[in-house]
Enzyme design. Structure first.
Site, PDB file in Angstrom:
ATOM      1  N   LYS A  22       0.854  -1.205   0.000  1.00  0.00           N
ATOM      2  CA  LYS A  22       0.000   0.000   0.000  1.00  0.00           C
ATOM      3  C   LYS A  22       0.886   1.249   0.000  1.00  0.00           C
ATOM      4  CE  LYS A  22      -1.751   1.517   4.023  1.00  0.00           C
ATOM      5  NZ  LYS A  22      -1.422   2.906   4.388  1.00  0.00           N
ATOM      6  N   ASN A  23       1.902   1.240   0.891  1.00  0.00           N
ATOM      7  CA  ASN A  23       2.690   2.460   1.086  1.00  0.00           C
ATOM      8  C   ASN A  23       3.730   2.708   0.008  1.00  0.00           C
ATOM      9  OD1 ASN A  23       1.084   2.877   3.248  1.00  0.00           O
ATOM     10  ND2 ASN A  23       2.613   2.369   4.796  1.00  0.00           N
ATOM     11  N   ARG A  91      -5.283  10.748   4.289  1.00  0.00           N
ATOM     12  CA  ARG A  91      -4.211  11.684   4.605  1.00  0.00           C
ATOM     13  C   ARG A  91      -3.078  11.601   3.615  1.00  0.00           C
ATOM     14  NH1 ARG A  91       0.134  11.725   6.194  1.00  0.00           N
ATOM     15  NH2 ARG A  91       1.082  13.601   7.026  1.00  0.00           N
ATOM     16  N   CYS A 115      -5.453  12.365  12.532  1.00  0.00           N
ATOM     17  CA  CYS A 115      -6.159  11.082  12.591  1.00  0.00           C
ATOM     18  C   CYS A 115      -5.905  10.504  13.981  1.00  0.00           C
ATOM     19  CB  CYS A 115      -5.674  10.145  11.494  1.00  0.00           C
ATOM     20  SG  CYS A 115      -3.965   9.721  11.651  1.00  0.00           S
ATOM     21  N   ARG A 120      -0.905  14.845  12.312  1.00  0.00           N
ATOM     22  CA  ARG A 120      -0.127  14.444  11.138  1.00  0.00           C
ATOM     23  C   ARG A 120       0.353  15.699  10.395  1.00  0.00           C
ATOM     24  NH1 ARG A 120      -1.466   9.133   9.910  1.00  0.00           N
ATOM     25  NH2 ARG A 120       0.438   9.094   8.649  1.00  0.00           N
ATOM     26  N   PRO A 121       1.317  16.455  10.951  1.00  0.00           N
ATOM     27  CA  PRO A 121       1.744  17.704  10.315  1.00  0.00           C
ATOM     28  C   PRO A 121       2.433  17.443   8.983  1.00  0.00           C
ATOM     29  CG  PRO A 121       3.266  17.090  12.041  1.00  0.00           C
ATOM     30  CD  PRO A 121       2.113  16.120  12.134  1.00  0.00           C
ATOM     31  N   ASP A 123       4.699  20.072   7.964  1.00  0.00           N
ATOM     32  CA  ASP A 123       5.632  21.203   7.967  1.00  0.00           C
ATOM     33  C   ASP A 123       6.937  20.890   7.236  1.00  0.00           C
ATOM     34  OD1 ASP A 123       5.758  19.488  10.394  1.00  0.00           O
ATOM     35  OD2 ASP A 123       7.583  20.635  10.769  1.00  0.00           O
ATOM     36  N   LEU A 124       7.410  19.647   7.384  1.00  0.00           N
ATOM     37  CA  LEU A 124       8.687  19.282   6.736  1.00  0.00           C
ATOM     38  C   LEU A 124       8.504  19.216   5.211  1.00  0.00           C
ATOM     39  CD1 LEU A 124       9.779  16.517   9.259  1.00  0.00           C
ATOM     40  CD2 LEU A 124      10.701  18.842   9.080  1.00  0.00           C
ATOM     41  N   ASP A 306       4.158   0.748  12.298  1.00  0.00           N
ATOM     42  CA  ASP A 306       2.963   0.118  11.717  1.00  0.00           C
ATOM     43  C   ASP A 306       2.765  -1.316  12.193  1.00  0.00           C
ATOM     44  OD1 ASP A 306       3.224   1.730   8.443  1.00  0.00           O
ATOM     45  OD2 ASP A 306       2.635   2.454  10.423  1.00  0.00           O
ATOM     46  N   ILE A 328       7.527   7.147  17.180  1.00  0.00           N
ATOM     47  CA  ILE A 328       7.157   7.832  15.937  1.00  0.00           C
ATOM     48  C   ILE A 328       5.770   8.447  16.060  1.00  0.00           C
ATOM     49  CG2 ILE A 328       6.748   7.495  13.467  1.00  0.00           C
ATOM     50  CD1 ILE A 328       9.057   5.458  13.604  1.00  0.00           C
ATOM     51  N   ARG A 398      -8.931  -0.407   4.365  1.00  0.00           N
ATOM     52  CA  ARG A 398      -8.077   0.655   3.831  1.00  0.00           C
ATOM     53  C   ARG A 398      -6.701   0.112   3.476  1.00  0.00           C
ATOM     54  NH1 ARG A 398      -8.365   6.420   6.449  1.00  0.00           N
ATOM     55  NH2 ARG A 398      -6.848   6.517   4.779  1.00  0.00           N
TER      56      ARG A 398
HETATM   57  C1  EPZ Z   1       4.073   6.952   6.402  1.00  0.00           C
HETATM   58  O1  EPZ Z   1       3.272   8.004   6.887  1.00  0.00           O
HETATM   59  C2  EPZ Z   1       3.165   5.733   6.293  1.00  0.00           C
HETATM   60  N1  EPZ Z   1       2.070   6.006   5.379  1.00  0.00           N
HETATM   61  C3  EPZ Z   1       2.599   5.383   7.671  1.00  0.00           C
HETATM   62  O2  EPZ Z   1       1.849   4.183   7.528  1.00  0.00           O
HETATM   63  C4  EPZ Z   1       3.771   5.128   8.624  1.00  0.00           C
HETATM   64  O3  EPZ Z   1       3.262   4.875   9.923  1.00  0.00           O
HETATM   65  C5  EPZ Z   1       4.687   6.363   8.665  1.00  0.00           C
HETATM   66  O4  EPZ Z   1       5.144   6.671   7.321  1.00  0.00           O
HETATM   67  C6  EPZ Z   1       5.925   6.131   9.535  1.00  0.00           C
HETATM   68  O5  EPZ Z   1       6.640   5.046   9.047  1.00  0.00           O
HETATM   69  C7  EPZ Z   1       2.296   5.949   4.043  1.00  0.00           C
HETATM   70  O6  EPZ Z   1       3.401   5.690   3.594  1.00  0.00           O
HETATM   71  C8  EPZ Z   1       1.114   6.197   3.145  1.00  0.00           C
HETATM   72  P1  EPZ Z   1       5.984  10.330   8.524  1.00  0.00           P
HETATM   73  P2  EPZ Z   1       3.849   9.520   6.884  1.00  0.00           P
HETATM   74  O7  EPZ Z   1       5.947  11.610   7.782  1.00  0.00           O
HETATM   75  O8  EPZ Z   1       4.843   9.681   5.808  1.00  0.00           O
HETATM   76  C9  EPZ Z   1       6.235  13.551  11.958  1.00  0.00           C
HETATM   77  C10 EPZ Z   1      -0.013   2.786   7.757  1.00  0.00           C
HETATM   78  O9  EPZ Z   1      -0.511   2.268   8.771  1.00  0.00           O
HETATM   79  N2  EPZ Z   1       6.166  14.539  10.878  1.00  0.00           N
HETATM   80  O10 EPZ Z   1       7.105   9.387   8.254  1.00  0.00           O
HETATM   81  O11 EPZ Z   1       2.694  10.435   6.955  1.00  0.00           O
HETATM   82  C11 EPZ Z   1       4.954  12.723  12.083  1.00  0.00           C
HETATM   83  O12 EPZ Z   1       3.990  13.401  12.884  1.00  0.00           O
HETATM   84  C12 EPZ Z   1       0.422   4.240   7.779  1.00  0.00           C
HETATM   85  O13 EPZ Z   1       0.191   2.181   6.673  1.00  0.00           O
HETATM   86  C13 EPZ Z   1       6.383  15.882  11.176  1.00  0.00           C
HETATM   87  O14 EPZ Z   1       6.607  16.245  12.323  1.00  0.00           O
HETATM   88  O15 EPZ Z   1       4.611   9.556   8.286  1.00  0.00           O
HETATM   89  C14 EPZ Z   1       5.458  11.465  12.744  1.00  0.00           C
HETATM   90  O16 EPZ Z   1       5.569  11.674  14.134  1.00  0.00           O
HETATM   91  C15 EPZ Z   1       0.068   4.928   9.093  1.00  0.00           C
HETATM   92  N3  EPZ Z   1       6.336  16.798  10.169  1.00  0.00           N
HETATM   93  C16 EPZ Z   1       6.847  11.276  12.133  1.00  0.00           C
HETATM   94  O17 EPZ Z   1       7.232  12.582  11.650  1.00  0.00           O
HETATM   95  C17 EPZ Z   1       6.104  16.430   8.863  1.00  0.00           C
HETATM   96  O18 EPZ Z   1       6.085  17.314   7.974  1.00  0.00           O
HETATM   97  C18 EPZ Z   1       6.911  10.285  10.981  1.00  0.00           C
HETATM   98  O19 EPZ Z   1       5.873  10.642  10.093  1.00  0.00           O
HETATM   99  C19 EPZ Z   1       5.894  15.053   8.579  1.00  0.00           C
HETATM  100  C20 EPZ Z   1       5.943  14.127   9.596  1.00  0.00           C
END
Ligand code: EPZ
Length: 420
Positions: A22-23, A91, A115, A120-121, A123-124, A306, A328, A398
């Site tokens: 999926k991811n 998202r 969610c 789920r910011p 900002d980065l 996950d 995380i 999903r």
């Molecule tokens: C991806 O989400 C995955 N989703 C998530 O899987 C997975 O849990 C996550 O990566 C972590 O491995 C998809 O790939 C579609 P992140 P993503 O940006 O990219 C913080 C599932 O169950 N953050 O790596 O949205 C964030 O809040 C889903 O399949 C910022 O602070 O996650 C988190 O604490 C759920 N600022 C951490 O970083 C930002 O701009 C990692 O988030 C972005 C993220």
């Protein structure tokens, strides 16, 4: 809304074939926006989330065809506005921002909501786009990005919770058509990021270092159509290995990349379960109850967030006290309250779950809340005495392709019923 009934206590045995990731599918489908030429993506799982992504691409003006797991996208003439009514459902829709900025030099996408697993910011993501020369505005619940041209830059994408997977994807997809060289420091190393980079390189991009903390992208003028098969879903594979651990004889997952699930098989080995690893198949052998352990989630190649909920289900009947910390998503514990309703003994202490293993779980009516928490409740139901009824299984649909059917194939007594 459907619900799933699980008659617990049945041993599982046999093998299942893992679906496409999926991811990986979601960002790769978004990346098809980067060229007007047709792209063929194979192995796309039949999930609500992939359907939502195809709806968004269609809404943007792309021609989309799906034949079982093969999706063809031709984004010849596209617009750059992805409205709330399609984006709000998922998202991960945010990952169309990068390709739209790269291709159209502008994009307007509804801001993703939070969610249940936490805020789920993005900002980065936005910092990365600004570093490439884009102006970013957030107004009316939308994020708008605009750049007369994109220029390569050195960008550090590491946040306080570590790297960002979709942030790395988004910036990579914007940078492939920028002028000059972009260096992403603090990049996510997940296999799904590597799969996206491989897809983009097949399209004619010049990306090096995917899978390391530093990704170097040399911008090119245009990208062309391509065929690509997505990698297997490592989280689905891990979920079925935990199912085998919870109530298996010998359960084998096929069509899996062992390297992608190494942290999961290492942890299951630490819990006392023998693991046999072949080329693209992994078997878990039963060994009574799991040994208690301390588990901390980390960015890849560490133990994935996950898989945290699924491990809580397994450790709920372990032979001691386990401690699970999600670094995380510190709020990702919606499954704890529901597991406690099945007899688990767990206490939250900040972002840590302290689990006292119990001898038995009991079937109960429980409610799914998010994708992986739902899977954890199904796994616990396989173990529990009696019948567990999991409602709101749309959460499961999903991210898991035919989870109930695949578990039935392994011998589970599990049925999906339409809720009135
Ligand atoms: C991806 O989400 C995955 N989703 C998530 O899987 C997975 O849990 C996550 O990566 C972590 O491995 C998809 O790939 C579609 P992140 P993503 O940006 O990219 C913080 C599932 O169950 N953050 O790596 O949205 C964030 O809040 C889903 O399949 C910022 O602070 O996650 C988190 O604490 C759920 N600022 C951490 O970083 C930002 O701009 C990692 O988030 C972005 C993220």
């Amino acid at each position: 809304m459907d619900k799933i009934l699980i008659h617990g206590g049945r041993p599982l045995s046999g093998s299942i074939k893992v679906s496409g990731s999926k991811n990986s599918s979601l960002p790769i489908l978004a990346a098809t926006l980067l060229t007007p030429e047709p792209c063929v993506v194979q192995g796309v799982p039949d999930l609500s989330d992939t359907h939502y992504m195809l709806q968004i691409l269609t809404h943007l003006g792309a021609q989309v065809e799906r034949a079982s797991g093969t999706v063809t996208v031709a984004a010849e003439n596209i617009e750059s506005v992805a409205p709330y009514e399609v984006v709000r459902k998922m998202r991960a829709s945010v990952c169309v921002l990068g390709p739209l900025l790269g291709r159209c030099k502008e994009a307007t996408v509804s801001l993703p909501g939070g969610c249940v697993i936490g805020d789920r910011p993005i900002d980065l993501h936005l910092t990365g786009f600004e570093a490439l020369g884009a102006a970013v505005r957030v107004e009316g619940g939308n994020v708008k990005v605009f750049a007369p041209k994109l220029t390569g830059a050195v960008i550090n994408l590491r946040g306080k919770f570590g790297p960002t997977v979709l942030g790395t994807d988004n910036v990579m997809m914007a940078a492939v058509l920028a002028e000059g060289v972009t260096v992403i420091e603090g990049a996510a190393q997940e296999p799904e990021v590597v799969d996206l980079a491989n897809f983009l390189n097949k399209m004619g991009a010049k990306i090096e270092g995917a899978g390391t903390r530093r990704i170097i992208i040399e911008g090119v003028a245009a990208l062309h159509g391509v065929e690509h098969a997505v990698i297997p879903d490592r989280i689905e594979a891990g979920t079925f290995l935990v199912a085998g651990a919870i109530c298996g004889k010998e359960v084998t997952v096929k069509r899996v990349e062992p390297e992608h699930v190494r942290s999961i098989t290492d942890v299951l080995g630490s819990c006392g379960f023998p693991i046999n690893i072949a080329d693209h198949a992994i078997s878990i052998l039963p060994n009574g109850e799991a040994k208690a352990l301390e588990l901390i989630t980390e960015p890849y190649p560490g133990f994935p967030t996950d898989m945290q909920a699924q491990m809580c289900a397994l450790l709920s009947t372990s032979d001691g006290i386990s401690v699970v910390t999600d670094n995380i998503f510190p709020q990702r514990y919606m499954h704890v309250a529901e597991l406690k309703r099945m007899g688990a003994q767990m206490q939250m202490e900040g972002g840590t779950a302290v689990i006292q293993g119990v001898d038995r779980l009991f079937g109960a009516q429980v409610m799914a809340s998010d994708l992986r928490a739902s899977a954890a409740l199904v796994l616990a139901g396989l173990k529990a005495d009696g019948i567990t009824e999991v409602s709101r299984v749309y959460h499961i649909d999903r991210g898991y392709e035919r989870l109930d059917e695949k578990l039935s194939e392994l011998g589970a007594h599990i049925e999906r019923v339409k809720e009135a």
